[in-house]
Design an enzyme around this catalytic site. Sequence first.
Site, mmCIF file in Angstrom:
data_model
loop_
_atom_site.group_PDB
_atom_site.id
_atom_site.type_symbol
_atom_site.label_atom_id
_atom_site.label_comp_id
_atom_site.label_asym_id
_atom_site.label_seq_id
_atom_site.Cartn_x
_atom_site.Cartn_y
_atom_site.Cartn_z
ATOM 1 N NE ARG A 1 -69.417 19.109 34.338
ATOM 2 C CZ ARG A 1 -69.429 17.791 34.255
ATOM 3 N NH1 ARG A 1 -68.855 17.066 35.192
ATOM 4 N NH2 ARG A 1 -70.014 17.180 33.242
ATOM 5 C CG ASP B 1 -71.603 8.071 43.105
ATOM 6 O OD1 ASP B 1 -71.982 7.584 42.017
ATOM 7 O OD2 ASP B 1 -70.858 9.081 43.178
HETATM 8 C C1 LIG Z 1 -71.967 8.286 34.676
HETATM 9 S S1 LIG Z 1 -72.361 7.842 36.334
HETATM 10 C C2 LIG Z 1 -72.848 6.155 36.118
HETATM 11 C C3 LIG Z 1 -74.097 5.805 36.896
HETATM 12 C C4 LIG Z 1 -74.609 4.387 36.708
HETATM 13 N N1 LIG Z 1 -73.628 3.407 37.126
HETATM 14 C C5 LIG Z 1 -75.028 4.147 35.283
HETATM 15 O O1 LIG Z 1 -74.327 3.441 34.546
HETATM 16 O O2 LIG Z 1 -76.039 4.687 34.854
HETATM 17 C C6 LIG Z 1 -70.737 7.680 37.055
HETATM 18 C C7 LIG Z 1 -70.744 7.749 38.590
HETATM 19 O O3 LIG Z 1 -69.480 7.314 39.074
HETATM 20 C C8 LIG Z 1 -69.187 8.057 40.234
HETATM 21 N N2 LIG Z 1 -67.731 8.006 40.507
HETATM 22 C C9 LIG Z 1 -66.731 8.626 39.839
HETATM 23 N N3 LIG Z 1 -65.561 8.370 40.430
HETATM 24 C C10 LIG Z 1 -65.803 7.550 41.478
HETATM 25 C C11 LIG Z 1 -64.997 6.942 42.480
HETATM 26 N N4 LIG Z 1 -63.675 7.125 42.514
HETATM 27 N N5 LIG Z 1 -65.596 6.175 43.409
HETATM 28 C C12 LIG Z 1 -66.938 5.994 43.393
HETATM 29 N N6 LIG Z 1 -67.766 6.551 42.478
HETATM 30 C C13 LIG Z 1 -67.206 7.317 41.530
HETATM 31 C C14 LIG Z 1 -69.685 9.442 39.905
HETATM 32 O O4 LIG Z 1 -69.892 10.225 41.062
HETATM 33 C C15 LIG Z 1 -70.958 9.153 39.115
HETATM 34 O O5 LIG Z 1 -72.094 9.219 39.932
#
Ligand SMILES: C[S@@+](CC[C@H](N)C(=O)[O-])C[C@H]1O[C@@H](n2cnc3c(N)ncnc32)[C@H](O)[C@@H]1O
Length: 280
Positions: free
Chosen positions: A41, A149
Amino acid sequence: MTTASCDHPLDRRSFRAIADLAYRESGLTLVKEKSSMIQSRLRPRLKVLGLRDFAQYSAFVQSDAGEDERKQLISALTTNVTHFFRESHHFATLGNVLDARMDDLRKGARMRIWSAGCSNGQEAYSAAISLLERCPEAAQYDLRILATDIDPQVIAFARRGKYGERLMAGVSEPLRDGYFDAERDRKGERQFTVKPEVKNLIHFNELNLLSAWPMRGSFDVIFCRNVVIYFDVATQTSLWPRFLKALRPTGHLFLGHSERIATPEAIGFCSDGPTSYRPL
Ligand SMILES: C[S@@+](CC[C@H](N)C(=O)[O-])C[C@H]1O[C@@H](n2cnc3c(N)ncnc32)[C@H](O)[C@@H]1O
């Protein structure tokens, strides 16, 4: 920009430095076994920056000049997989919450939903569509969704609200017709753009869950699904009381299918069905 040869593997020291930085900045826990994923990545970032190897990259990303790159690093390392109406039972509950608050809304009360870790926006749009299905005049009320996000790239995508056919799985034909404008792109593939009446219910913003939360007022429903799974127990444990504080006494917290609060009562939550919690 120079394009350097980037064949050097991710050495142990650089891995440690990058993993520590990702943890500090975002809570992401990167284990040694993920080393080759991290390498693939981040390799494009070395190319973009014209850096020779991961040692140079890790030095740069930790330096004062590397502030923007730290965002790129988090963006590259987060997992953004999501889809419309994922774990659909939560959207059914959301509809029930709306029904229960309808009288209040008619009297001018406020209702707020938060999609925390919203990725490309499908979760927030699914929530908005669920609300509009129950209450087509939702925009007349003080009813809004905040979608946040850490990753600016997914927030930009979410704001555009344009999805190719592949990303539309889970959206039935009637919902496609009702809430999206369809067009064909230059390759002849169908693209679906969320209609303004849906977008207008949502405010998208960058927010790191580990930072301060600037929002005032409390939420009726918080979706924080498939986000904390990437965090260690200490980080998860630090978030639960913050979510509790951000919820109305009658609110709901939804987690992802493989996420749990280990001892909800100790924090002030009670379990309310699979991966759903309410203040005690
Ligand atoms: C797997 S996606 C989940 C998306 C959606 N909530 C779902 O369940 O389909 C996880 C998301 O969490 C975000 N994320 C990870 N660490 C984070 C943080 N410290 N603060 C805010 N968002 C975060 C990532 O950028 C990513 O877009």
